[in-house]
Write a protein that holds these residues in place. Structure first.
Motif, mmCIF file in Angstrom:
data_model
loop_
_atom_site.group_PDB
_atom_site.id
_atom_site.type_symbol
_atom_site.label_atom_id
_atom_site.label_comp_id
_atom_site.label_asym_id
_atom_site.label_seq_id
_atom_site.Cartn_x
_atom_site.Cartn_y
_atom_site.Cartn_z
ATOM 1 N N VAL A 8 0.847 -1.203 0.000
ATOM 2 C CA VAL A 8 0.000 0.000 0.000
ATOM 3 C C VAL A 8 0.877 1.245 0.000
ATOM 4 O O VAL A 8 0.607 2.221 -0.720
ATOM 5 C CB VAL A 8 -0.956 -0.017 1.218
ATOM 6 N N LEU A 9 1.913 1.250 0.785
ATOM 7 C CA LEU A 9 2.805 2.393 0.836
ATOM 8 C C LEU A 9 3.491 2.609 -0.516
ATOM 9 O O LEU A 9 3.606 3.746 -0.979
ATOM 10 C CB LEU A 9 3.876 2.173 1.934
ATOM 11 N N PHE A 10 3.909 1.511 -1.125
ATOM 12 C CA PHE A 10 4.542 1.599 -2.435
ATOM 13 C C PHE A 10 3.537 2.120 -3.482
ATOM 14 O O PHE A 10 3.882 2.922 -4.330
ATOM 15 C CB PHE A 10 5.095 0.238 -2.822
ATOM 16 N N TYR A 11 2.335 1.667 -3.408
ATOM 17 C CA TYR A 11 1.315 2.084 -4.355
ATOM 18 C C TYR A 11 0.925 3.544 -4.161
ATOM 19 O O TYR A 11 0.671 4.249 -5.123
ATOM 20 C CB TYR A 11 0.077 1.173 -4.197
ATOM 21 N N LEU A 12 0.914 4.023 -2.913
ATOM 22 C CA LEU A 12 0.573 5.396 -2.645
ATOM 23 C C LEU A 12 1.685 6.350 -3.066
ATOM 24 O O LEU A 12 1.429 7.496 -3.402
ATOM 25 C CB LEU A 12 0.259 5.594 -1.159
ATOM 26 N N LYS A 13 2.897 5.927 -3.052
ATOM 27 C CA LYS A 13 4.006 6.792 -3.464
ATOM 28 C C LYS A 13 4.045 6.928 -4.967
ATOM 29 O O LYS A 13 4.510 7.906 -5.480
ATOM 30 C CB LYS A 13 5.327 6.235 -2.965
#
Length: 134
Positions: free
Chosen positions: A128-133
């Motif tokens: 999720v963090l990777f996708y949000l960045k």
């Protein structure tokens, strides 16, 4: 008693006759002192009394053995009860150990499940963090 010493009241001539002979008890043993003029051996054995005495001895021994047997039987009963109680205690302990093992296995599964959930949550968080960045 098979025989005993008795005081002699006979004349010296009767004693002189016995002096050359060795005086014996009914059991076959010789008198210790045949030189003494005051004592001589008198056989007073009664076969019936001897038999009664032996029967009494045997009956006494039988009673003693029966008492010992009863004591042993009582001890055996007590030990059997203790053994039964210990067997019950051992069975209860086995059941407790089995229940503890089952609980431990459940805890181990829960620990593995929690560990897996934690790993997947970190992976999900990273995704999720990777996708949000981006």
């Amino acid at each position: 008693m098979v025989g005993k010493w008795q005081s002699s009241s006979g004349s010296s001539s009767s004693f002189a006759r016995e002096e050359n002979q060795k005086i014996r008890c009914s059991c076959g043993k010789y008198a210790v002192d045949t030189q003494c003029e005051k004592l001589r051996w008198v056989d007073q054995s009664n076969p019936m009394e001897d038999l009664q005495y032996h029967v009494l001895e045997k009956e006494t021994r039988i009673c003693e053995l029966e008492y010992e047997l009863q004591c042993r039987d009582d001890k055996i009963k007590i030990l059997q009860l203790k053994k039964d109680n210990l067997e019950e205690d051992v069975q209860e302990m086995k059941n407790e150990v089995y229940a503890m093992w089952v609980e431990m296995m459940k805890c181990s599964r829960n620990k593995n499940n929690i560990s897996m959930a934690l790993v997947f949550s970190w992976i999900f968080f990273a995704v999720v963090l990777f996708y949000l960045k981006f």
